[in-house]
Scaffold this active site. Sequence first.
Site, mmCIF file in Angstrom:
data_model
loop_
_atom_site.group_PDB
_atom_site.id
_atom_site.type_symbol
_atom_site.label_atom_id
_atom_site.label_comp_id
_atom_site.label_asym_id
_atom_site.label_seq_id
_atom_site.Cartn_x
_atom_site.Cartn_y
_atom_site.Cartn_z
ATOM 1 N N SER A 235 61.701 -144.389 -55.776
ATOM 2 C CA SER A 235 61.380 -143.170 -56.503
ATOM 3 C C SER A 235 62.314 -142.983 -57.709
ATOM 4 O O SER A 235 62.427 -143.879 -58.537
ATOM 5 C CB SER A 235 61.427 -141.978 -55.539
ATOM 6 O OG SER A 235 60.793 -140.854 -56.069
ATOM 7 N N ASP A 325 49.859 -143.926 -54.423
ATOM 8 C CA ASP A 325 51.027 -143.083 -54.675
ATOM 9 C C ASP A 325 50.560 -141.825 -55.412
ATOM 10 O O ASP A 325 50.029 -141.914 -56.512
ATOM 11 C CB ASP A 325 52.031 -143.871 -55.528
ATOM 12 C CG ASP A 325 53.329 -143.128 -55.772
ATOM 13 O OD1 ASP A 325 53.382 -141.907 -55.541
ATOM 14 O OD2 ASP A 325 54.296 -143.778 -56.226
ATOM 15 N N HIS A 359 53.639 -143.305 -51.652
ATOM 16 C CA HIS A 359 54.896 -143.347 -52.407
ATOM 17 C C HIS A 359 56.078 -143.808 -51.560
ATOM 18 O O HIS A 359 56.891 -144.606 -52.012
ATOM 19 C CB HIS A 359 55.182 -141.955 -52.975
ATOM 20 C CG HIS A 359 56.383 -141.892 -53.859
ATOM 21 N ND1 HIS A 359 56.426 -142.463 -55.113
ATOM 22 C CD2 HIS A 359 57.611 -141.328 -53.675
ATOM 23 C CE1 HIS A 359 57.603 -142.245 -55.664
ATOM 24 N NE2 HIS A 359 58.351 -141.572 -54.809
#
Length: 416
Positions: A235, A325, A359
């Site tokens: 991330s 995601d 994600h």
Amino acid sequence: MMIKLIATPSNALVDEPVSIRATGLPPSQIVTIKATVKDENDNVFQSQAFYKTNEAGEVDLEKTPALGGDYVGVHPMGLFFSLKPKKAFHRLMKKDVMNSPFCICLDLYDSVNWLETVRIPSKASQRVQRWFVGPGVKREQIQEGRVRGALFLPPGKGPFPGIIDLFGVIGGLVEFRASLLASHGFAVLALAYFAYKDLPEKLQEVDLEYFEEAANFLLSHPKIQQPGIGVISTSKGAEIGLAMACYLKQVIATVCINGATTTTAVPLRYQDLVVTPIQQALERMEVHVSGAVCFRHTTQYLQNKNILPVEKAQGKILFIVGENDELLDSKLHAQRAMDRLRRHGRSSGRMLAYPGAGHLIEPPYSPLCFASWQPVLGRPMCFGGDLMAHAAAQEHSWREIQKFFRKHLLQSGSKL
């Protein structure tokens, strides 16, 4: 015959599969197997699946298909990766990795047991301990110069390939992946960069010199193999990891999991360089039916000029992206970076794209976290992911990550 629920091994690392069998039941009996675990804040996570016993009165999760429940079909580890929070928007994440495992309770029922309002005693139970750290792994609290974190060292004299582990806007110190990688022979520094001890409470900017200091610290450690280190990052951490690959000569192998390939939200500083963040198109934010906010489309319109200078990277880069995601169009970001590498005649990048994965791609058998509460937003954030595709992506990518680091961090003749 006595009804039994057998789980082996009952004490293992979280990335090791568990064999689950039920025996001593009548033939063609419909049964329920439930898994329950509490996190360190007593939040409960649970999963269940319904099975039909064979002629011998047995269920073997490696062979018997689930007829219904949280998944359908043959999935030996389905009860683990389908765990869901009883209270919405909680994420199952281990904090104290050294002193305790997650204890998962498996319960067997001789009927379809799905109503929370009806209490039915289980016919058999089994406890499974899932550790994030292996025997002999040592943890060192790190407070050197500005660097704050925890260093996990495998058993033995070393030297070991060194890796810095970065997470995202969750802040603080996240250790579960570092301790697990150390259990597989890597020396890993779980690095905090805000909201921890005397570090800034909020992330106002990314000071790359802090991460360079961390890289130099790791390389100066007597148990770390020369000449360079790896970075594993997720991330916002993956955005920083990519910047480290671009600007820091110490970094020779970088794994970026679902990160932007631009600077986002806050500026990045390194020596005299200041990289301003791209503007997010917040009007393209969407709200999922669950109430969670999806930011996927807010950075889709990035220009090539915004991409970090990946052609400057002296090492190798592995982009791992989930095509479902919902926080970021991570595949688009990775593709733009790969295109930039090709335009500069570089072949140092590789992309692994996983259809249906979300994600938060984590170690194998980790439950899918589709969305979780974000105090900064005051509402839940959507991460996306299809249960089965995400689980498969976690298994495959974990193997690929370790292969990547072994290939690019180990000197010829070294063994791991």
